[in-house]
Design an enzyme around this catalytic site. Structure first.
Site, mmCIF file in Angstrom:
data_model
loop_
_atom_site.group_PDB
_atom_site.id
_atom_site.type_symbol
_atom_site.label_atom_id
_atom_site.label_comp_id
_atom_site.label_asym_id
_atom_site.label_seq_id
_atom_site.Cartn_x
_atom_site.Cartn_y
_atom_site.Cartn_z
ATOM 1 C CB ALA A 209 -0.885 -0.021 1.235
ATOM 2 C CD GLU A 210 -1.305 3.419 -2.995
ATOM 3 O OE1 GLU A 210 -2.300 3.893 -2.407
ATOM 4 O OE2 GLU A 210 -1.350 2.331 -3.613
ATOM 5 C CB SER A 264 -12.122 -1.732 -1.798
ATOM 6 O OG SER A 264 -11.634 -1.450 -3.096
ATOM 7 C CD GLU A 285 -9.085 -10.425 3.256
ATOM 8 O OE1 GLU A 285 -10.192 -9.824 3.287
ATOM 9 O OE2 GLU A 285 -8.092 -10.071 3.889
ATOM 10 C CB CYS A 319 -11.632 -7.014 5.701
ATOM 11 S SG CYS A 319 -10.490 -6.173 4.648
ATOM 12 C CB SER A 477 -7.399 -13.093 12.626
ATOM 13 O OG SER A 477 -8.503 -12.422 12.089
HETATM 14 C C1 SIN Z 1 -8.112 -7.677 7.058
HETATM 15 O O1 SIN Z 1 -8.660 -6.734 7.560
HETATM 16 O O2 SIN Z 1 -8.026 -7.783 5.836
HETATM 17 C C2 SIN Z 1 -7.474 -8.786 7.849
HETATM 18 C C3 SIN Z 1 -7.962 -8.879 9.212
HETATM 19 C C4 SIN Z 1 -7.412 -10.070 9.926
HETATM 20 O O3 SIN Z 1 -6.560 -10.814 9.407
HETATM 21 O O4 SIN Z 1 -7.862 -10.287 11.037
#
Ligand code: SIN
Length: 515
Positions: A209-210, A264, A285, A319, A477
């Protein structure tokens, strides 16, 4: 060599620790840490952009410049792809055991240097140091996990229906893998992809990411010290202006076999379209819109604890953050009151380098602007502000942790991924209604449900159209479990037994005749 580095890093650590006393943030690290790089890493060399262009990396908490990296373009990326392709011709012939040993070394080095790596994350991403430390453990965990996974890749000898033919399946590395990684986990989202690819015998060209290239470049240093051969892991850095053309080349290059992206859904769709002409494997993802359902029978303490960690981890910028709180009518008032209480008690907005901070800035001012628009939209459509509801005076990228009640499905906070510290709470009556509301979105990454009823736990978990479901749990996670989504939240899985490494393998059917 490793000992020497450890000593240097240790000295750096002491200097850094000395700068974080009395709740005062430090800006010393950019001078002191040997893990902070100002060059990209291609074919084992630290290089500048062909144009000589650079761009600054800033701390979102303060706006301070914390580093400068090459602003590379298409020619630099083409070169990196060529180098990765050449390296692949040799690397694919290495044994799984050799690759595993190098990944284990990378794990060890990452753990030895976790304080510096965590500080780099906090400097460029803003997340509190404690969370950044957690991310390094999580990220290093993927080095360890895939070191182990790589050694268990297996083909099959299949019972042949023909007396003169034998049937085998072989698993082989897919080739050069392009990766575009996000800023919210600048370390772990790289290791989750790259360690799987390397364990499988692939080579990598990665565009971080930038906003957060420094963590990616620090990983290059770690991988180099771990003995990962030159050309296997290449990082091309670029600013926003060059990002679309660099991304397009990674998708369109015939030398690249796979594109892996975390970000996104909108950008994921563009990358998939650009990958169509070369029929590239896409590992995606993408965005979520996680429902967090609490039924009347739920353990309220557990539900509030889960809500706090799921919603406010990374200042709401994951996410899998709870995006829509759906609370059954019998427990609704109590849940809102208890969540407000927990927010008052546990959340402290500030610079991530300041001790005690739990909520850092958003990644930049634009992100804070977006959150402000969402909250205004909700207010204008009848939501009540229980906590927060405005920008924080800590800085332009900060937004106050916010709790909105009386939220409805027509509001932006329900329809879109918030990616900020805003909890919007809506009320439901029945289980059917909760499931319909939860599934009423094109996203399908993660969902949460809280209930004391065992049958309901299974029933609702099965009915939810999500790749990950937390049942009475807000944090799930881990490298051991598969991460990925249904519907427009993506393709493929990362991590987990078999899943993550399979993304980077081709299956070859071999038929041996004349037997
Ligand atoms: C994400 O936000 O893409 C990853 C979050 C996570 O691995 O818990």
């Amino acid at each position: 060599m490793l000992t020497k580095l450890s000593t240097l890093y240790k000295t750096t650590s002491i200097l850094l620790k000395a700068n974080i006393v009395a709740g005062r943030p430090t800006n010393f690290i950019r001078m002191a840490s040997s893990l902070i790089k100002d060059k990209a890493f291609v074919n084992g060399e630290w290089i500048s952009a062909k144009s000589g262009a650079t761009y600054n990396v800033t701390n979102p908490a303060t706006g301070e410049v914390v580093g400068s990296v090459p602003d590379m373009g298409v020619a630099d990326t083409e070169d990196a792809i060529q180098k990765a392709y050449k390296a692949y011709q040799t690397f694919k012939k290495t044994t799984a055991k050799e690759r595993s040993e190098k990944l284990k070394k990378a794990y060890k080095l990452m753990m030895e240097n976790k304080e510096e790596l965590a500080r780099i994350i906090t400097l460029e991403n803003g997340k509190p140091l404690a969370e950044a430390n957690g991310e390094i453990m999580y990220g290093a965990g993927f080095c360890e996990w895939f070191a182990e996974e790589g050694r268990r890749v297996q083909g099959h000898v299949v019972a042949s229906p023909f007396p003169t033919k034998k049937i085998f399946t072989l698993k082989q590395p897919i080739g050069v893998c392009a990766m575009i990684t996000p800023w919210n986990f600048p370390n772990a989202m790289i290791t989750r992809k790259a360690c799987a690819a390397i364990a499988a015998g692939c080579t990598v060209v990665l565009k971080p990411a930038e906003d957060t290239p420094l963590s990616a470049l620090a990983i290059c240093e770690i991988f180099e010290q771990a003995g990962i051969p030159k050309g296997v892991f290449n990082v091309v850095t670029c600013d926003r202006g060059n990002a679309p053309s660099v991304g397009k080349l990674l998708c369109e290059s015939p030398l690249v076999s796979l594109i892996s992206f975390t970000g996104s859904s909108a950008v994921g769709k563009i990358l998939m379209k650009q990958s169509a002409d070369t029929v590239k494997k896409c590992s995606m993802e993408l965005g979520g819109n996680a429902p967090f359902i609490v039924f009347d029978s739920a353990d309220l303490d557990l539900a509030v604890k889960g809500a706090m960690s799921s919603k406010f981890r990374c200042t709401g910028q994951t996410c899998v953050c709870a995006n829509r709180f759906l609370i059954q009518e019998g427990i609704y008032e109590k849940f809102v009151a208890r969540l407000a209480e927990a927010m008052d008690k546990e959340l402290k907005v500030g610079n991530g380098l300041t001790q005690g901070t739990t909520q850092g800035p958003l990644i930049n001012k634009r992100a804070a602007d977006k959150v402000a628009t969402f909250v205004e939209d909700a207010k204008s459509k009848g939501a009540n502000v229980v906590r927060g509801g405005q920008r924080s005076d800590v800085g332009e990228s900060f937004y106050e942790p916010t709790l909105l009640s009386n939220v409805t499905s027509g509001m932006l906070v329900s329809k879109e991924e918030i990616f900020g510290p805003v909890a919007g709470v809506a009320k439901f009556k029945s289980e059917e209604e909760a499931i319909a509301l939860a599934n009423g979105t094109s996203a399908g990454l993660a969902g949460y449900l809280y209930t004391g009823d065992c049958a309901q736990q299974w029933r609702v978990a099965e009915a939810l159209e999500y790749g990950i479901v937390g049942v009475n749990e807000g944090l799930f996670s881990t490298p051991e479990a598969p991460f990925g989504g249904f519907k427009e939240s993506g393709l493929g899985r990362e991590g987990g037994i078999g899943f993550g490494i399979e993304e980077y393998l081709e299956v070859k059917y071999m038929c041996l005749g004349g037997m």
